[in-house]
Design a protein around this motif. Structure first.
Motif, PDB file in Angstrom:
ATOM      1  N   SER A 148      -2.734  -0.793  -0.143  1.00  0.00           N
ATOM      2  CA  SER A 148      -1.922  -0.121   0.879  1.00  0.00           C
ATOM      3  C   SER A 148      -0.903   0.751   0.160  1.00  0.00           C
ATOM      4  N   SER A 149      -0.140   1.495   0.927  1.00  0.00           N
ATOM      5  CA  SER A 149       0.790   2.459   0.345  1.00  0.00           C
ATOM      6  C   SER A 149       1.828   1.798  -0.555  1.00  0.00           C
ATOM      7  N   LEU A 150       1.896   2.250  -1.800  1.00  0.00           N
ATOM      8  CA  LEU A 150       2.929   1.775  -2.710  1.00  0.00           C
ATOM      9  C   LEU A 150       4.315   2.083  -2.147  1.00  0.00           C
ATOM     10  N   GLY A 151       4.489   3.264  -1.571  1.00  0.00           N
ATOM     11  CA  GLY A 151       5.792   3.633  -1.027  1.00  0.00           C
ATOM     12  C   GLY A 151       6.251   2.697   0.071  1.00  0.00           C
ATOM     13  N   ILE A 152       5.337   2.333   0.977  1.00  0.00           N
ATOM     14  CA  ILE A 152       5.681   1.396   2.040  1.00  0.00           C
ATOM     15  C   ILE A 152       6.085   0.044   1.440  1.00  0.00           C
ATOM     16  N   ARG A 153       5.317  -0.391   0.462  1.00  0.00           N
ATOM     17  CA  ARG A 153       5.614  -1.666  -0.185  1.00  0.00           C
ATOM     18  C   ARG A 153       7.006  -1.631  -0.826  1.00  0.00           C
ATOM     19  N   GLN A 154       7.339  -0.515  -1.442  1.00  0.00           N
ATOM     20  CA  GLN A 154       8.654  -0.403  -2.068  1.00  0.00           C
ATOM     21  C   GLN A 154       9.772  -0.477  -1.033  1.00  0.00           C
ATOM     22  N   HIS A 155       9.562   0.168   0.134  1.00  0.00           N
ATOM     23  CA  HIS A 155      10.577   0.116   1.186  1.00  0.00           C
ATOM     24  C   HIS A 155      10.798  -1.310   1.669  1.00  0.00           C
ATOM     25  N   LEU A 156       9.734  -2.055   1.850  1.00  0.00           N
ATOM     26  CA  LEU A 156       9.864  -3.432   2.311  1.00  0.00           C
ATOM     27  C   LEU A 156      10.549  -4.297   1.263  1.00  0.00           C
ATOM     28  N   HIS A 157      10.180  -4.105   0.000  1.00  0.00           N
ATOM     29  CA  HIS A 157      10.832  -4.872  -1.065  1.00  0.00           C
ATOM     30  C   HIS A 157      12.321  -4.536  -1.144  1.00  0.00           C
ATOM     31  N   SER A 200      14.167  -3.828   1.205  1.00  0.00           N
ATOM     32  CA  SER A 200      14.827  -4.485   2.337  1.00  0.00           C
ATOM     33  C   SER A 200      14.841  -6.006   2.192  1.00  0.00           C
ATOM     34  N   GLY A 201      14.381  -6.504   1.052  1.00  0.00           N
ATOM     35  CA  GLY A 201      14.423  -7.926   0.806  1.00  0.00           C
ATOM     36  C   GLY A 201      13.268  -8.716   1.373  1.00  0.00           C
ATOM     37  N   LEU A 202      12.177  -8.038   1.709  1.00  0.00           N
ATOM     38  CA  LEU A 202      11.020  -8.706   2.296  1.00  0.00           C
ATOM     39  C   LEU A 202       9.898  -8.842   1.274  1.00  0.00           C
ATOM     40  N   GLN A 203       9.237  -9.967   1.285  1.00  0.00           N
ATOM     41  CA  GLN A 203       8.049 -10.164   0.466  1.00  0.00           C
ATOM     42  C   GLN A 203       6.846  -9.547   1.177  1.00  0.00           C
ATOM     43  N   THR A 204       5.828  -9.173   0.392  1.00  0.00           N
ATOM     44  CA  THR A 204       4.659  -8.486   0.972  1.00  0.00           C
ATOM     45  C   THR A 204       3.375  -9.163   0.518  1.00  0.00           C
ATOM     46  N   PRO A 205       3.023 -10.323   1.077  1.00  0.00           N
ATOM     47  CA  PRO A 205       1.756 -10.948   0.702  1.00  0.00           C
ATOM     48  C   PRO A 205       0.581 -10.031   1.021  1.00  0.00           C
ATOM     49  N   PRO A 206      -0.335  -9.819   0.055  1.00  0.00           N
ATOM     50  CA  PRO A 206      -1.451  -8.885   0.274  1.00  0.00           C
ATOM     51  C   PRO A 206      -2.580  -9.531   1.071  1.00  0.00           C
ATOM     52  N   VAL A 207      -3.203  -8.728   1.926  1.00  0.00           N
ATOM     53  CA  VAL A 207      -4.355  -9.168   2.711  1.00  0.00           C
ATOM     54  C   VAL A 207      -5.492  -8.195   2.437  1.00  0.00           C
ATOM     55  N   PRO A 208      -6.637  -8.681   1.996  1.00  0.00           N
ATOM     56  CA  PRO A 208      -7.721  -7.764   1.628  1.00  0.00           C
ATOM     57  C   PRO A 208      -8.250  -6.963   2.813  1.00  0.00           C
ATOM     58  N   VAL A 209      -8.741  -5.777   2.494  1.00  0.00           N
ATOM     59  CA  VAL A 209      -9.358  -4.869   3.459  1.00  0.00           C
ATOM     60  C   VAL A 209     -10.811  -4.674   3.048  1.00  0.00           C
ATOM     61  N   ASP A 210     -11.722  -4.745   4.018  1.00  0.00           N
ATOM     62  CA  ASP A 210     -13.124  -4.424   3.743  1.00  0.00           C
ATOM     63  C   ASP A 210     -13.553  -3.271   4.627  1.00  0.00           C
ATOM     64  N   GLU A 211     -14.853  -3.057   4.762  1.00  0.00           N
ATOM     65  CA  GLU A 211     -15.342  -1.892   5.511  1.00  0.00           C
ATOM     66  C   GLU A 211     -15.060  -1.981   7.004  1.00  0.00           C
ATOM     67  N   GLN A 212     -14.596  -3.112   7.505  1.00  0.00           N
ATOM     68  CA  GLN A 212     -14.244  -3.258   8.918  1.00  0.00           C
ATOM     69  C   GLN A 212     -12.734  -3.274   9.142  1.00  0.00           C
ATOM     70  N   GLY A 213     -11.979  -3.182   8.084  1.00  0.00           N
ATOM     71  CA  GLY A 213     -10.532  -3.199   8.194  1.00  0.00           C
ATOM     72  C   GLY A 213      -9.940  -4.457   7.615  1.00  0.00           C
ATOM     73  N   ILE A 214      -8.729  -4.772   8.024  1.00  0.00           N
ATOM     74  CA  ILE A 214      -8.049  -5.939   7.476  1.00  0.00           C
ATOM     75  C   ILE A 214      -8.798  -7.219   7.857  1.00  0.00           C
ATOM     76  N   ARG A 215      -8.858  -8.147   6.934  1.00  0.00           N
ATOM     77  CA  ARG A 215      -9.508  -9.437   7.188  1.00  0.00           C
ATOM     78  C   ARG A 215      -8.499 -10.372   7.861  1.00  0.00           C
ATOM     79  N   VAL A 216      -8.699 -10.591   9.144  1.00  0.00           N
ATOM     80  CA  VAL A 216      -7.741 -11.371   9.923  1.00  0.00           C
ATOM     81  C   VAL A 216      -7.734 -12.829   9.483  1.00  0.00           C
ATOM     82  N   ASP A 217      -8.869 -13.341   9.010  1.00  0.00           N
ATOM     83  CA  ASP A 217      -8.864 -14.710   8.514  1.00  0.00           C
ATOM     84  C   ASP A 217      -7.932 -14.853   7.313  1.00  0.00           C
ATOM     85  N   ALA A 218      -7.941 -13.838   6.436  1.00  0.00           N
ATOM     86  CA  ALA A 218      -7.044 -13.864   5.282  1.00  0.00           C
ATOM     87  C   ALA A 218      -5.589 -13.667   5.716  1.00  0.00           C
ATOM     88  N   LEU A 219      -5.381 -12.881   6.771  1.00  0.00           N
ATOM     89  CA  LEU A 219      -4.027 -12.714   7.301  1.00  0.00           C
ATOM     90  C   LEU A 219      -3.489 -14.051   7.798  1.00  0.00           C
TER      91      LEU A 219
END
Length: 506
Positions: free
Chosen positions: A249-258, A260-279
């Motif tokens: 995902s966007s490095l810039g977005i991740r930097q903004h969240l960090h 602001s003091g928020l952690q950003t756990p990564p969720v994998p994306v495949d050809e159908q989009g974000i994996r909700v089970d991993a979310l």
């Protein structure tokens, strides 16, 4: 005590005649009372020379008109004219006709100061063979450094076609808006934004993104960056510490969240989009997504994943939907926004940065009802609201149909540039896999494992071509690749830039 003599009593205030106006000028804080008798012109010239020497008046600065400065100092115009004549003779200033009198001399270097220059990002640091920009994980200033790096061809993603900004239409709208304003319109306004722009945004989203929203739901912000900052502030107050994000995902977005003091756990994306089970597995109750055109892969969140995501949200989750470039599509039908069906579970953010220009700093945020009051308070105390005049002009462009016409023009231009990039990749990078070409302002290419995409980006910059490595935008290991923007480059520059990449890949 006899006060018949007219003397003021203790503690009283007596005004004797009108107040005396003191001659002085805001220009260089000049006080003519300090000038020696008979030496006013020399005193004035000396002050201006000193201001030039110490950098207060850099080259190009315009001096006040002689009549204006003479009036402020309470002297004859001839005194100022004589001072300017002396400065012209010694090379400090020059007359520019209707342009006035302009400083042409450079300031003297102060002996106690050392000139500080930014390091050239194209210089090798002697340790890794990469430019310093790519020798360490990207920090908060990496995008500023990349923008400042010299390059013949800029294929950075997220860069709109700034040359296409509709200047004539903007000026017409600005004149029309200014002609209709009353004095009260120049005062402080609603921190949510001007009513006219909130109405225009609500109509725009209904027509272009399928979102039914009341203007009162719209909060005008200074771009998506501020929308994220306000959301982070409100969510932190509610005890939220983590916002799950797509990976990559966007490095810039991740930097903004960090930031602001928020952690950003990564969720994998495949050809159908974000994996909700991993979310679900992250345990995060807030997730930031780019469902219409996932950044950077370009994947569209499919129907099955949308239903899974809706179930997750109804279980108590909040979705932050970053709809950053959904209007720019070429080979596929429009994708409805998540906000259109999950209004009370989605905080929707959009802006005109990719449609008009990032410099406008105008965007919008639509949040669930439970967060609106806190977000308005956060906006109020952040800046009292966006500047009103650009809002009014943008509302005029939206309501007049000019923005829609501009979007149709951009789609035609971007399609041609996208096609040029795909053709160039096929010719010059035959082993690369292209992702996300059906929409947006960029596409991503991936290579076989084993390549170092930061080294490739570094080598490209050495050759005058600016790109971003895919690894910048990932939190977990993945396939190497590049994220390539095409909106701001001509087809010939695109072909040349891709040819350089091809030569580097061998």
């Amino acid at each position: 005590m006899n006060r018949s003599n007219g003397s003021p009593s203790e503690g009283s205030i007596t005004t004797v005649g009108p107040p005396t106006e003191v001659a002085a000028s805001d220009f260089l804080q000049l006080n003519p009372a300090e000038a020696p008798k008979g030496g006013m012109a020399d005193w004035l010239a000396r002050h201006i020379r000193h201001a030039v020497a110490n950098g207060l008046l850099p080259a190009g600065s315009r001096l006040p008109a002689t009549r204006v400065l003479a009036g402020e100092l309470g002297v004859s115009r001839g005194v100022v004219t004589e001072a300017y004549r002396r400065l012209t003779e010694d090379g400090h200033v020059a007359g520019r006709g209707r342009g006035g009198t302009v400083v042409v001399a450079a300031p003297l270097a102060r002996p106690t100061e050392r000139r500080v220059t930014e390091p050239r990002v194209t210089a090798d640091d002697g340790t890794s063979g990469k430019p310093p920009l790519f020798t360490a994980p990207p920090d908060a200033g990496v995008f500023d450094a990349l923008r400042a790096a010299p390059a013949r061809i800029d294929l950075s993603p997220g860069l709109p076609d700034l040359a296409a900004f509709p200047r004539a239409a903007w000026l017409r709208a600005e004149r029309s808006v200014l002609a209709g304003l009353v004095p009260s319109d120049f005062g402080y306004g609603d921190p949510r934004g001007t009513p006219s722009l909130r109405r225009a945004v609500a109509r725009w989203l209904a027509l272009n993104r399928g979102i039914a929203a009341d203007p009162d739901e719209v909060l005008i912000v200074a771009g998506t960056a501020q929308a994220l900052g306000l959301l982070a502030l409100v969510l932190r107050d509610e005890g939220v510490a983590r916002v799950a994000i797509e990976d990559p995902s966007s490095l810039g977005i991740r930097q903004h969240l960090h930031n602001s003091g928020l952690q950003t756990p990564p969720v994998p994306v495949d050809e159908q989009g974000i994996r909700v089970d991993a979310l679900r597995a992250t345990g995060a109750r807030v997730a930031l997504l780019t469902p219409a055109h996932q950044f950077p892969t370009g994947v569209v969140l499919d129907g099955g994943r949308r239903r899974e995501l809706a179930d997750w949200a109804r279980d108590g989750g909040l979705i932050i939907e970053d709809d950053y470039d959904a209007e720019h599509r070429y080979d596929r039908p429009p994708v409805p926004a998540l906000r259109s069906t999950l209004a009370e579970h989605v905080a929707y953010a959009g802006s005109v940065s990719k449609l008009l220009a990032p410099a406008l700093r105008v965007g919008w945020l639509l949040a669930p009802r439970r967060h609106r009051s806190a977000l308005v308070d956060a906006k109020r105390f952040a800046d009292l609201g966006n500047a009103a005049l650009p809002q009014l002009v943008l509302a005029h462009l939206m309501e007049s149909g000019e923005l829609e016409r501009h979007l149709r023009f951009l789609r035609r231009r971007h399609r041609g540039r996208r096609d040029a990039m795909i053709a160039a990749i096929a010719a010059r990078l035959p082993g690369a896999v292209v992702h996300g070409a059906a929409a947006g302002l960029h596409l991503t290419v991936t290579f076989e494992p084993g390549r170092d995409d930061t080294a490739l980006a570094a080598a490209a910059l050495e050759r005058g071509v600016k790109v971003q490595p895919l690894s910048w935008h990932a939190q977990r290991p993945g396939r190497p690749g590049l994220v390539l923007g095409y909106a701001a480059s001509t087809p010939s520059d695109i072909r040349e830039g891709v040819a350089v990449l091809g030569s580097l890949l061998g």
